[in-house]
Design a protein around this motif. Structure first.
Motif, mmCIF file in Angstrom:
data_model
loop_
_atom_site.group_PDB
_atom_site.id
_atom_site.type_symbol
_atom_site.label_atom_id
_atom_site.label_comp_id
_atom_site.label_asym_id
_atom_site.label_seq_id
_atom_site.Cartn_x
_atom_site.Cartn_y
_atom_site.Cartn_z
ATOM 1 N N PRO A 41 0.809 -1.214 0.000
ATOM 2 C CA PRO A 41 0.000 0.000 0.000
ATOM 3 C C PRO A 41 0.847 1.272 0.000
ATOM 4 O O PRO A 41 1.792 1.408 0.776
ATOM 5 C CB PRO A 41 -0.805 -0.127 1.293
ATOM 6 C CG PRO A 41 -0.922 -1.587 1.523
ATOM 7 C CD PRO A 41 0.392 -2.157 1.067
ATOM 8 N N GLY A 42 0.512 2.178 -0.898
ATOM 9 C CA GLY A 42 1.200 3.450 -0.954
ATOM 10 C C GLY A 42 2.525 3.438 -1.682
ATOM 11 O O GLY A 42 3.204 4.466 -1.770
ATOM 12 N N LYS A 43 2.886 2.266 -2.211
ATOM 13 C CA LYS A 43 4.169 2.158 -2.912
ATOM 14 C C LYS A 43 3.963 1.743 -4.359
ATOM 15 O O LYS A 43 2.949 1.130 -4.710
ATOM 16 C CB LYS A 43 5.075 1.151 -2.205
ATOM 17 C CG LYS A 43 5.501 1.583 -0.809
ATOM 18 C CD LYS A 43 6.519 0.614 -0.234
ATOM 19 C CE LYS A 43 6.999 1.058 1.128
ATOM 20 N NZ LYS A 43 8.008 0.126 1.695
ATOM 21 N N ASP A 44 4.940 2.058 -5.182
ATOM 22 C CA ASP A 44 4.895 1.630 -6.582
ATOM 23 C C ASP A 44 5.152 0.132 -6.687
ATOM 24 O O ASP A 44 5.748 -0.481 -5.801
ATOM 25 C CB ASP A 44 5.959 2.375 -7.387
ATOM 26 C CG ASP A 44 5.665 3.855 -7.510
ATOM 27 O OD1 ASP A 44 6.622 4.625 -7.700
ATOM 28 O OD2 ASP A 44 4.467 4.233 -7.430
ATOM 29 N N ARG A 45 4.702 -0.439 -7.793
ATOM 30 C CA ARG A 45 5.007 -1.838 -8.067
ATOM 31 C C ARG A 45 6.520 -2.006 -8.172
ATOM 32 O O ARG A 45 7.209 -1.219 -8.827
ATOM 33 C CB ARG A 45 4.332 -2.261 -9.358
ATOM 34 C CG ARG A 45 4.541 -3.705 -9.742
ATOM 35 C CD ARG A 45 3.761 -4.027 -10.998
ATOM 36 N NE ARG A 45 2.347 -4.180 -10.733
ATOM 37 C CZ ARG A 45 1.429 -4.266 -11.682
ATOM 38 N NH1 ARG A 45 1.784 -4.190 -12.947
ATOM 39 N NH2 ARG A 45 0.151 -4.419 -11.366
ATOM 40 N N GLU A 46 7.027 -3.035 -7.532
ATOM 41 C CA GLU A 46 8.474 -3.273 -7.481
ATOM 42 C C GLU A 46 8.839 -4.588 -8.159
ATOM 43 O O GLU A 46 8.196 -5.623 -7.923
ATOM 44 C CB GLU A 46 8.929 -3.322 -6.022
ATOM 45 C CG GLU A 46 10.421 -3.598 -5.827
ATOM 46 C CD GLU A 46 10.811 -3.803 -4.368
ATOM 47 O OE1 GLU A 46 9.909 -3.861 -3.506
ATOM 48 O OE2 GLU A 46 12.021 -3.900 -4.083
ATOM 49 N N PHE A 47 9.865 -4.552 -8.963
ATOM 50 C CA PHE A 47 10.370 -5.765 -9.600
ATOM 51 C C PHE A 47 11.025 -6.662 -8.545
ATOM 52 O O PHE A 47 11.843 -6.194 -7.736
ATOM 53 C CB PHE A 47 11.387 -5.403 -10.675
ATOM 54 C CG PHE A 47 12.155 -6.576 -11.210
ATOM 55 C CD1 PHE A 47 13.495 -6.756 -10.874
ATOM 56 C CD2 PHE A 47 11.544 -7.495 -12.047
ATOM 57 C CE1 PHE A 47 14.205 -7.831 -11.368
ATOM 58 C CE2 PHE A 47 12.244 -8.579 -12.544
ATOM 59 C CZ PHE A 47 13.584 -8.743 -12.203
ATOM 60 N N VAL A 48 10.694 -7.946 -8.570
ATOM 61 C CA VAL A 48 11.274 -8.901 -7.628
ATOM 62 C C VAL A 48 12.267 -9.821 -8.337
ATOM 63 O O VAL A 48 13.425 -9.914 -7.940
ATOM 64 C CB VAL A 48 10.176 -9.746 -6.954
ATOM 65 C CG1 VAL A 48 10.791 -10.818 -6.056
ATOM 66 C CG2 VAL A 48 9.228 -8.858 -6.159
ATOM 67 N N ALA A 49 11.798 -10.507 -9.376
ATOM 68 C CA ALA A 49 12.666 -11.465 -10.056
ATOM 69 C C ALA A 49 12.076 -11.818 -11.410
ATOM 70 O O ALA A 49 10.864 -11.709 -11.610
ATOM 71 C CB ALA A 49 12.836 -12.736 -9.223
ATOM 72 N N SER A 50 12.936 -12.247 -12.312
ATOM 73 C CA SER A 50 12.474 -12.752 -13.599
ATOM 74 C C SER A 50 13.393 -13.875 -14.043
ATOM 75 O O SER A 50 14.507 -14.035 -13.516
ATOM 76 C CB SER A 50 12.429 -11.642 -14.649
ATOM 77 O OG SER A 50 13.727 -11.146 -14.889
ATOM 78 N N ILE A 51 12.913 -14.638 -15.006
ATOM 79 C CA ILE A 51 13.685 -15.754 -15.515
ATOM 80 C C ILE A 51 13.395 -15.908 -16.993
ATOM 81 O O ILE A 51 12.250 -15.752 -17.435
ATOM 82 C CB ILE A 51 13.352 -17.038 -14.715
ATOM 83 C CG1 ILE A 51 14.354 -18.153 -15.009
ATOM 84 C CG2 ILE A 51 11.914 -17.497 -14.937
ATOM 85 C CD1 ILE A 51 14.318 -19.278 -13.984
ATOM 86 N N ASP A 52 14.426 -16.179 -17.771
ATOM 87 C CA ASP A 52 14.235 -16.287 -19.216
ATOM 88 C C ASP A 52 13.554 -17.602 -19.569
ATOM 89 O O ASP A 52 13.282 -18.432 -18.703
ATOM 90 C CB ASP A 52 15.553 -16.106 -19.950
ATOM 91 C CG ASP A 52 16.528 -17.255 -19.716
ATOM 92 O OD1 ASP A 52 17.573 -17.277 -20.389
ATOM 93 O OD2 ASP A 52 16.256 -18.125 -18.870
ATOM 94 N N ARG A 53 13.305 -17.804 -20.840
ATOM 95 C CA ARG A 53 12.526 -18.976 -21.242
ATOM 96 C C ARG A 53 13.259 -20.280 -20.952
ATOM 97 O O ARG A 53 12.621 -21.311 -20.739
ATOM 98 C CB ARG A 53 12.164 -18.900 -22.713
ATOM 99 C CG ARG A 53 13.340 -18.997 -23.654
ATOM 100 C CD ARG A 53 12.844 -19.022 -25.087
ATOM 101 N NE ARG A 53 13.943 -19.172 -26.041
ATOM 102 C CZ ARG A 53 13.770 -19.275 -27.341
ATOM 103 N NH1 ARG A 53 12.544 -19.248 -27.852
ATOM 104 N NH2 ARG A 53 14.794 -19.407 -28.147
ATOM 105 N N SER A 54 14.596 -20.252 -20.935
ATOM 106 C CA SER A 54 15.354 -21.479 -20.690
ATOM 107 C C SER A 54 15.326 -21.883 -19.215
ATOM 108 O O SER A 54 15.568 -23.031 -18.875
ATOM 109 C CB SER A 54 16.799 -21.316 -21.142
ATOM 110 O OG SER A 54 17.510 -20.474 -20.235
ATOM 111 N N GLY A 55 15.086 -20.900 -18.355
ATOM 112 C CA GLY A 55 15.138 -21.175 -16.927
ATOM 113 C C GLY A 55 16.542 -21.134 -16.356
ATOM 114 O O GLY A 55 16.738 -21.376 -15.171
ATOM 115 N N GLU A 56 17.512 -20.792 -17.183
ATOM 116 C CA GLU A 56 18.905 -20.847 -16.739
ATOM 117 C C GLU A 56 19.458 -19.484 -16.354
ATOM 118 O O GLU A 56 20.584 -19.396 -15.848
ATOM 119 C CB GLU A 56 19.769 -21.459 -17.848
ATOM 120 C CG GLU A 56 19.416 -22.899 -18.159
ATOM 121 C CD GLU A 56 20.255 -23.468 -19.295
ATOM 122 O OE1 GLU A 56 21.111 -22.734 -19.826
ATOM 123 O OE2 GLU A 56 20.050 -24.645 -19.639
#
Length: 124
Positions: A41-56
């Protein structure tokens, strides 16, 4: 069209662990990167993690690096977020998303499909 259903999360004490899962349906997402974002609440959306299509090739936001781990199972059209050493400041609604491309992206605009989100609450 892709539907994303998140599960897991909940309430945990500081220092504890939780795991989030996100299952995609409607079409395969194995050719796309996937990510997790969070918002409190009251904060912008924050990036946590991502992973490419290979998963590597995982990619993490600075605030979770070394504590969270993202992974995926393309056979099950599912992405996971293992959260360890949780802190009260990790409290937020966590949402998974499917990227527009096969490459990891930290920008919300780089994602096409979004889940509704799961609450994660860390008590001190």
């Amino acid at each position: 069209q892709v539907q994303l259903i998140e599960s897991g999360g909940g309430l945990v004490q500081a220092g504890g662990s939780l795991r989030l899962s996100c299952a995609a349906s409607g079409r395969t997402v194995s050719s796309r990167a996937m990510g997790w974002f969070r918002q409190s609440p009251g904060k912008d959306r924050e990036f946590v993690a991502s992973i490419d299509r290979s998963g590597e090739n995982p990619y993490y936001g600075d605030s979770v690096k070394g504590r969270f781990a993202i992974s995926r199972d393309n056979a099950k059209n599912t992405v996971f977020l293992q959260m360890n050493t949780l802190k009260p400041e990790d409290t937020a609604v966590y949402s998974c998303a499917v990227a527009r491309s096969s490459y990891s992206d930290s920008r919300p605009g780089g994602y096409e499909y979004w889940g509704h989100g799961r609450q994660v609450t860390v008590s001190s």
